[in-house]
Design an enzyme around this catalytic site. Sequence first.
Site, PDB file in Angstrom:
ATOM      1  N   LYS A  82      18.581  25.081 -13.329  1.00  0.00           N
ATOM      2  CA  LYS A  82      19.387  25.568 -12.198  1.00  0.00           C
ATOM      3  C   LYS A  82      20.639  24.702 -12.079  1.00  0.00           C
ATOM      4  O   LYS A  82      20.554  23.470 -12.223  1.00  0.00           O
ATOM      5  CB  LYS A  82      18.539  25.491 -10.921  1.00  0.00           C
ATOM      6  CG  LYS A  82      19.221  26.024  -9.668  1.00  0.00           C
ATOM      7  CD  LYS A  82      18.294  25.926  -8.460  1.00  0.00           C
ATOM      8  CE  LYS A  82      18.908  26.449  -7.184  1.00  0.00           C
ATOM      9  NZ  LYS A  82      18.002  26.324  -6.021  1.00  0.00           N
ATOM     10  N   SER A 157      17.422  30.636  -3.501  1.00  0.00           N
ATOM     11  CA  SER A 157      18.702  30.453  -4.158  1.00  0.00           C
ATOM     12  C   SER A 157      18.597  30.352  -5.680  1.00  0.00           C
ATOM     13  O   SER A 157      19.601  30.486  -6.369  1.00  0.00           O
ATOM     14  CB  SER A 157      19.380  29.180  -3.627  1.00  0.00           C
ATOM     15  OG  SER A 157      18.589  28.041  -3.913  1.00  0.00           O
ATOM     16  N   SER A 181      13.392  28.373  -2.131  1.00  0.00           N
ATOM     17  CA  SER A 181      14.246  28.775  -3.259  1.00  0.00           C
ATOM     18  C   SER A 181      13.595  28.819  -4.629  1.00  0.00           C
ATOM     19  O   SER A 181      14.178  29.372  -5.553  1.00  0.00           O
ATOM     20  CB  SER A 181      15.467  27.875  -3.328  1.00  0.00           C
ATOM     21  OG  SER A 181      16.406  28.347  -2.419  1.00  0.00           O
TER      22      SER A 181
HETATM   23  N1  GLN Z   1      16.888  30.718   1.741  1.00  0.00           N
HETATM   24  C1  GLN Z   1      16.826  29.372   2.217  1.00  0.00           C
HETATM   25  C2  GLN Z   1      18.187  28.920   2.697  1.00  0.00           C
HETATM   26  O1  GLN Z   1      19.092  29.650   2.609  1.00  0.00           O
HETATM   27  C3  GLN Z   1      16.246  28.472   1.194  1.00  0.00           C
HETATM   28  C4  GLN Z   1      17.229  27.802   0.292  1.00  0.00           C
HETATM   29  C5  GLN Z   1      16.595  26.804  -0.617  1.00  0.00           C
HETATM   30  O2  GLN Z   1      15.367  26.628  -0.652  1.00  0.00           O
HETATM   31  N2  GLN Z   1      17.437  26.097  -1.335  1.00  0.00           N
HETATM   32  O3  GLN Z   1      18.337  27.837   3.166  1.00  0.00           O
END
Ligand code: GLN
Length: 474
Positions: A82, A157, A181
């Site tokens: 990532k 994400s 994420s």
């Molecule tokens: N969807 C969550 C957010 O927007 C999780 C993001 C993440 O785990 N990096 O914060």
Amino acid sequence: MIDSVLVNLTVRESRELLKNKKISSTELTKAFLARIKAVDEKVKAFVTLTPEVALEQAKTVDKFIQEGQELGTFSGIPGVIKDVFVTSGVRTTASSRILENFEPPYSATAVEKLLDQRMVLLGKANCDEFAMGASTENSAFFKTRNPWNLDYVPGGSSGGSAAAVAASEALFSIASDTGGSVRQPASFCGVVGLKPTYGRVSRYGLIAMASSLDTVGPITKNVFDSALVLQLIAGFDPNDSTTVSKEVPDYVSTLTKPIKNLKVGLPKEYFVKGIDPKVEKVVSSAIDKLAQLGAKIIEVSLPHTQYAVPTYYIIVPSEVSSNMARYDGIRFGQKRDKFGDEVKRRIMLGTYALSSGYYEAYYLKAAKVRTLIKKDFEEVFKKVDVLATPTTPTTAFKLGEKIEDPLTMYLSDVFTSPANLAGVPAISVPCGFVDHLPVGLQIIGPHFEEERILNLAYQYEQATDWSKVKPDIK
Ligand code: GLN
């Protein structure tokens, strides 16, 4: 071996074939590069491709094999990282314009451990900008698509990571999970995603989003591979003071432990209105399967669950507003307008929640509620060994469906963010489909009990075929 067979192997299988000289790493790597060429124009999982690096590493590993040298678990195995992990000499953007041309001088610890073994780095995966989002639509560059249906989001994400593994463009990925994420995109793309206990895996070199919640975990095709990755990346790191020096157990050999009489709690707050009834049905049959395997299913309660999302969305922006301050004009020579809308929104919300006069009402209150959420888990784990829940309330949604409405987007995290707030480990494993889109079963365990959740996820996976079904993308 033909390319379509090679790209559908798992880490475990390709490792065996490499060791027994049935295939070479170069052959394997070329098959993945060809696969990426064939499908990534549609999926768009990669922000940066590193074919030269990949082939060079493969060549070195092949030489080692010829010389009869001992191989590491990931030697010659193609994977994708990532793009929020710094990679020495390889462009790292966090899918943000502000880091568009950043070439880090060092690699993140988790990545370094893999590179030390000479994993084959295929490239960097697209994600929401600085990991803020649940659909990968917040990437400053382009949108990644769900390999099961290209009109749908891959989740976020870590959407690029999950889509790449699901579309057989990589054997595994390292990703980050702050509120879901790793697990949510894994669930949307029909692959396995593991979020370890906070402190189990080093975050050194992970570009910070919300430091009290960020964790590092693998996205893989199956649970066995997940255990293999965790085995390598877990453990104390002098460069990350939040890692603990607790011994790392053998995650692989414990996968086959019998699960008879394991107490599995079903938190009633996770099976309420708001969850798509079709998803609920799929998850319920997964739970029936666990019962058939000998687990004892017990209804439990985590009473503060409803406060998780609001608490998360006070704490995260507060930490974001502080972490993003480093990308200032003095050091980066750029204006803040290089940040996308979601990043700006969180900087503003966080600055507000931390400002004098509001700090007590927002941030401090959220910190207190967080403790209550953590206590919910501590209490429940006195009664049961693990918890089983849906990973997400719905399957993947359509591109564009939620991007204009941040509050709806934030609700994607209802079942994943509590584990981050409490710091406990959780895994998402494929458990079926609704209208041809994958559904994930989430298994949550007590602090540092990754062994237990991997064990149950593995037993479930062995008894079903969901992890073997592949999207039909050509
Ligand atoms: N969807 C969550 C957010 O927007 C999780 C993001 C993440 O785990 N990096 O914060």
